[in-house]
Design an enzyme around this catalytic site. Structure first.
Site, mmCIF file in Angstrom:
data_model
loop_
_atom_site.group_PDB
_atom_site.id
_atom_site.type_symbol
_atom_site.label_atom_id
_atom_site.label_comp_id
_atom_site.label_asym_id
_atom_site.label_seq_id
_atom_site.Cartn_x
_atom_site.Cartn_y
_atom_site.Cartn_z
ATOM 1 N N ARG A 217 0.856 -1.188 0.000
ATOM 2 C CA ARG A 217 0.000 0.000 0.000
ATOM 3 C C ARG A 217 0.889 1.232 0.000
ATOM 4 O O ARG A 217 1.971 1.228 0.588
ATOM 5 C CB ARG A 217 -0.910 0.025 1.246
ATOM 6 C CG ARG A 217 -2.077 -0.946 1.181
ATOM 7 C CD ARG A 217 -3.136 -0.516 0.158
ATOM 8 N NE ARG A 217 -4.257 -1.439 0.059
ATOM 9 C CZ ARG A 217 -4.365 -2.407 -0.841
ATOM 10 N NH1 ARG A 217 -3.405 -2.631 -1.709
ATOM 11 N NH2 ARG A 217 -5.450 -3.174 -0.884
ATOM 12 N N HIS A 265 -1.559 0.288 -9.931
ATOM 13 C CA HIS A 265 -2.170 -0.715 -9.042
ATOM 14 C C HIS A 265 -2.660 -1.938 -9.834
ATOM 15 O O HIS A 265 -3.854 -2.239 -9.877
ATOM 16 C CB HIS A 265 -3.335 -0.094 -8.247
ATOM 17 C CG HIS A 265 -3.692 -0.883 -7.012
ATOM 18 N ND1 HIS A 265 -4.116 -0.308 -5.849
ATOM 19 C CD2 HIS A 265 -3.686 -2.216 -6.767
ATOM 20 C CE1 HIS A 265 -4.356 -1.240 -4.946
ATOM 21 N NE2 HIS A 265 -4.104 -2.419 -5.499
#
Ligand code: NDP
Length: 302
Positions: A217, A265
């Protein structure tokens, strides 16, 4: 049984017909439908916006389509007594080691260095060590990190791994990680214990010229500290798949930094084909009163 599908990112047009086909006996609603909130027993969610699950008094399960559940765990409107199950599916657990291996090989073979040299029309050869002389660290040895560490070890790298509890993975050393990592791969979940983990003091433990691959993250890294280390030449390159704010804002310095590779992502992606069998199995278990799969521990945050 009534299911509410809530997404902050995935396309309902892809997921809702597939969900209805997989669970024909369930009533599946999206937020755009007219439905009685009291009737919802299951929320199937993909990074829902905070508060989206409020006022669902009959909620018995929050089933995530994502493996990372930091947003859900942090959302105070998700009732504490309602279990959160995360996604653990065979495609994502295979995709992630593939992505990590691609990035590690790219950095190991100095492709980032040669790409920069090409832009300058510079013909210069550097020594190329074998994988067996390259230390690679993997932070997080869970569903994704353990497989990734094993794949990197099988590719010949000297792999060091880091987790909360002790682990045994063939070919993976689990003690000294940062100081031994010429390439560091982050696959931790985002929790109170891991937020901002890669800050200036910890980045300083990496060997001079090390590279960072962040697949966990964005909030694991203190952006200003990473940029300072790259600008100073202390770190060579960063491959970043995840960011504090996604999509990455157009004016963010990462976009144009010569020592940063931006990936949107994409290291491992949820697909209906791979995820919905897991969802259907948990729906069946809930109806049968059986133990649910892949429950999140709200206290540890993962
Ligand atoms: P798991 O929950 O299976 O594993 C987490 C690992 O991290 C465990 O080994 C755990 O240790 C370790 N850990 C947790 N907290 C700490 C801590 N404070 N210190 C040291 N180790 C810690 O997670 P997954 O492998 O399934 O997923 C990891 C993350 O990958 C997700 O949370 C998500 O953020 C990210 N992800 C990114 C994707 C992408 O496309 N970029 C796609 C999917 C996921 P222990 O084993 O001791 O419990």
């Amino acid at each position: 049984m009534a299911i509410l599908f809530v997404t902050g990112v995935e396309d309902p047009a892809t997921w809702v017909p597939a969900l209805r086909a997989r669970l024909p006996e369930a009533r599946v609603y999206t937020e755009a439908d007219a439905f009685d909130r009291r009737e919802i027993e299951i929320a199937v969610v993909a990074a829902p916006r905070a508060g989206a699950l409020r006022d669902l008094p009959g909620l018995r399960l929050v089933q995530s389509l994502w493996m990372g559940v930091d947003g859900l765990v942090a959302d105070p409107t998700v009732p504490r007594g309602v279990p959160i199950a995360r996604m653990v599916d065979p495609e994502m657990t295979s995709q992630m080691p593939e992505a990590a291996l691609a990035h590690v090989l790219h950095l190991h073979r100095l492709h980032d260095v040669y790409a920069r040299q090409q832009r300058e029309r510079e013909w210069r050869q550097w020594p190329q060590p074998l994988a067996g002389r390259r230390g690679v660290g993997v932070l997080g040895l869970g569903q994704l990190g353990a497989r990734t560490a094993a794949v990197l070890a099988a590719a010949g790298f000297r792999v060091h791994g880091f987790s909360r509890s002790p682990k045994r993975i063939d070919g993976v050393e689990t003690h000294t990680v940062l100081a031994a990592s010429e390439i560091l791969v982050n696959l931790l979940p985002l929790t109170a214990g891991t937020r901002g983990l890669l800050d200036a003091p910890r980045l300083a433990w990496l060997p001079h010229g090390a590279c960072v691959v962040n697949l966990g993250r964005g909030e694991h890294i203190v952006d200003a500290d990473l940029l300072a280390a790259l600008d100073a030449g202390r770190l060579r390159h960063a491959v970043l798949d995840v960011f504090d704010q996604e999509p990455l804002p157009p004016d963010h310095p990462y976009w144009t930094h010569p020592a940063v590779t931006v990936m949107p992502h994409v290291a491992a992606q949820s697909t209906p084909e791979s995820c919905l069998p897991v969802v259907a199995e948990n729906v069946r278990r809930l109806a049968a009163g059986e133990a649910l799969l892949h429950l999140v521990d709200r206290d540890s945050g993962y």
